[in-house]
Design a protein around this motif. Sequence first.
Motif, short mmCIF file in Angstrom:
data_model
loop_
_atom_site.label_atom_id
_atom_site.label_comp_id
_atom_site.label_asym_id
_atom_site.label_seq_id
_atom_site.Cartn_x
_atom_site.Cartn_y
_atom_site.Cartn_z
N VAL A 86 13.18 7.21 -3.45
CA VAL A 86 12.80 8.24 -2.49
C VAL A 86 12.78 9.61 -3.16
O VAL A 86 11.88 10.43 -2.93
CB VAL A 86 13.73 8.23 -1.27
CG1 VAL A 86 13.45 9.42 -0.35
CG2 VAL A 86 13.58 6.92 -0.49
N GLY A 87 13.76 9.84 -4.04
CA GLY A 87 13.81 11.11 -4.76
C GLY A 87 12.57 11.36 -5.60
O GLY A 87 12.06 12.49 -5.67
N LEU A 88 12.05 10.32 -6.24
CA LEU A 88 10.83 10.46 -7.03
C LEU A 88 9.64 10.80 -6.14
O LEU A 88 8.76 11.59 -6.53
CB LEU A 88 10.54 9.17 -7.81
CG LEU A 88 11.53 8.79 -8.90
CD1 LEU A 88 11.12 7.46 -9.54
CD2 LEU A 88 11.63 9.87 -9.97
N LEU A 89 9.60 10.21 -4.96
CA LEU A 89 8.48 10.45 -4.05
C LEU A 89 8.58 11.79 -3.33
O LEU A 89 7.55 12.36 -2.93
CB LEU A 89 8.39 9.32 -3.03
CG LEU A 89 7.96 7.97 -3.61
CD1 LEU A 89 8.27 6.85 -2.63
CD2 LEU A 89 6.48 7.98 -3.98
N PHE A 92 4.13 11.63 -7.94
CA PHE A 92 3.48 10.33 -8.11
C PHE A 92 2.29 10.16 -7.17
O PHE A 92 1.30 9.52 -7.52
CB PHE A 92 4.50 9.21 -7.94
CG PHE A 92 5.45 9.13 -9.10
CD1 PHE A 92 5.11 8.46 -10.26
CD2 PHE A 92 6.67 9.79 -9.05
CE1 PHE A 92 5.96 8.42 -11.35
CE2 PHE A 92 7.54 9.74 -10.14
CZ PHE A 92 7.18 9.07 -11.29
N GLN A 93 2.39 10.73 -5.98
CA GLN A 93 1.25 10.70 -5.09
C GLN A 93 0.08 11.45 -5.71
O GLN A 93 -1.08 10.99 -5.66
CB GLN A 93 1.62 11.32 -3.73
CG GLN A 93 2.69 10.55 -2.96
CD GLN A 93 4.11 11.04 -3.25
OE1 GLN A 93 4.45 11.35 -4.40
NE2 GLN A 93 4.93 11.10 -2.22
N ARG A 94 0.35 12.63 -6.31
CA ARG A 94 -0.72 13.39 -6.96
C ARG A 94 -1.32 12.64 -8.14
O ARG A 94 -2.54 12.63 -8.34
CB ARG A 94 -0.18 14.75 -7.43
CG ARG A 94 0.07 15.75 -6.30
CD ARG A 94 0.36 17.12 -6.85
NE ARG A 94 1.59 17.17 -7.63
CZ ARG A 94 2.81 17.38 -7.12
NH1 ARG A 94 2.93 17.57 -5.82
NH2 ARG A 94 3.88 17.42 -7.90
N SER A 96 0.80 -1.23 0.00
CA SER A 96 0.00 0.00 0.00
C SER A 96 0.83 1.27 0.00
O SER A 96 0.32 2.35 -0.31
CB SER A 96 -0.92 0.02 1.23
OG SER A 96 -0.18 0.00 2.43
N GLY A 97 2.11 1.16 0.33
CA GLY A 97 2.94 2.35 0.49
C GLY A 97 3.60 2.86 -0.78
O GLY A 97 3.46 2.30 -1.85
N LEU A 98 4.30 3.97 -0.61
CA LEU A 98 5.14 4.57 -1.65
C LEU A 98 4.34 5.03 -2.87
O LEU A 98 4.68 4.77 -4.00
CB LEU A 98 6.26 3.60 -2.05
CG LEU A 98 7.12 3.09 -0.86
CD1 LEU A 98 8.20 2.15 -1.34
CD2 LEU A 98 7.71 4.25 -0.08
N GLY A 99 3.24 5.74 -2.58
CA GLY A 99 2.49 6.42 -3.62
C GLY A 99 1.25 5.72 -4.12
O GLY A 99 0.41 6.35 -4.75
N ARG A 100 1.10 4.46 -3.88
CA ARG A 100 0.04 3.65 -4.49
C ARG A 100 -1.36 4.21 -4.24
O ARG A 100 -2.21 4.22 -5.13
CB ARG A 100 0.14 2.21 -3.97
CG ARG A 100 -0.98 1.26 -4.32
CD ARG A 100 -1.25 1.13 -5.79
NE ARG A 100 -0.09 0.73 -6.58
CZ ARG A 100 -0.06 0.74 -7.90
NH1 ARG A 100 -1.13 1.14 -8.58
NH2 ARG A 100 1.01 0.38 -8.55
N THR A 101 -1.63 4.69 -3.03
CA THR A 101 -2.99 5.10 -2.68
C THR A 101 -3.24 6.60 -2.80
O THR A 101 -4.28 7.09 -2.37
CB THR A 101 -3.33 4.67 -1.24
OG1 THR A 101 -2.54 5.45 -0.32
CG2 THR A 101 -3.07 3.19 -1.02
N ALA A 155 7.93 -1.51 -4.15
CA ALA A 155 8.27 -0.33 -4.94
C ALA A 155 9.58 0.31 -4.51
O ALA A 155 10.17 1.09 -5.28
CB ALA A 155 7.15 0.70 -4.89
N LEU A 156 10.05 0.00 -3.30
CA LEU A 156 11.29 0.61 -2.81
C LEU A 156 12.48 0.20 -3.67
O LEU A 156 13.49 0.91 -3.71
CB LEU A 156 11.52 0.20 -1.35
CG LEU A 156 12.55 0.98 -0.55
CD1 LEU A 156 12.27 2.47 -0.54
CD2 LEU A 156 12.62 0.45 0.89
N GLY A 157 12.37 -0.92 -4.37
CA GLY A 157 13.44 -1.37 -5.27
C GLY A 157 13.25 -0.93 -6.70
O GLY A 157 14.04 -1.30 -7.58
#
Length: 408
Positions: free
Chosen positions: A306-309, A314-316, A236-241, A262-264
Amino acid sequence: MTAPAHARTSADLIRAEEPVLAHNYHPLPVVVARAEGAWVEDVEGRRYLDMLAGYSALNFGHRHPALIQAAHDQLDRLTLTSRAFHNDRLAEFAERLAALTGLDMVLPMNTGAEAVESGIKVARKWAYDVKGVPDGQATIVVAADNFHGRTTTIVSFSTDESARAGFGPFTPGFKIVPYNDLAALEEAVDETTAAVLIEPIQGEAGVIIPDAGYLTGVRELTRRKGCLFVADEIQSGLGRTGRTLAVEHESVVPDVLLLGKALGGGIVPVSAVVARREVMGVLGPGEHGSTFGGNPLAAAVGTAVVGLLETGEFQRRADELGLVLREGLEALRGRGVTGFRARGLWAGVDVDPALGTGREISERLMREGILVKDTHGSTIRLAPPLTVTADELRSALGTLEKVLEQAG
């Protein structure tokens, strides 16, 4: 002589796997050879829109340029030292991941299951060293229908018999309560409880989203009862929701956060346990470790993720495109779709069982150039890369509509 892979058909390659590959998966009959962005291509050159994204391991799409560049640059310098030595990429990765999540310390591992196992160890050690639970008596409360991995300890507290049957004896020390039930959780937590371990959204169960206030209630209860809140955000983490973390939908900060997939960046396996300092600080040298955990290649790719997030882009995208996904699924309600649950770019879609099982619907979509995967019964999950476009989403939903009409 075995023909080279590029000269063999999908059917050839699928047959070649049968006698030599363990049968622990039942993949769809498509053999992917190339990919970019939200699209993959099989060995015959057929293209498919990837609406699964490696169970969220490919949140940033296949071969995202920034992540590929980070990996290439690091491959030319250093890939592995083991944790016997320091490496020049690890500190930045840990600092930026801790800052992104609002926590203090990072334990880098490789796979999601390793992160869960590590989180369990940290919680138990904290219970003995800090809370004062008598040695060997610490318990962890989990939710029914969970999916945290398939190692022997993790399947010990699974309620999925396909994951458990034939793998006992099971590890003690876990209590199972219904998901989304604060009263049951309150009753289960006692003086031996080290932690409550839950998924903020249950992915494998069919993208089950708890009632508003549930996560806030878990946070309040664990504070009041003096135990840890461990959130498994591997899927569920790193932008998915539509947020960096799913717990942010209720402005909740857990004591321990489990990350992976997604961390990888879809390039190397990277996972992490991220926690408050007073929790992670219970670990001492030799009490836990991993030869590959925190290796320079993983740290370089993880830092790029992490830089992308950090930009929030990506969250938006997940938040905005999630509206397109919901609207499209709502239009199919009563027309083959009996119900759905969605948050951001993640949905569990219940198909009328009269039209086919989830597996059958997935195979029909595959033949139309859309890749999804079933969960249980007649439920399919949709989790496209966060790089997908609105037009691609609408096209995929149009194909789902076509498949459901044909099945009817």
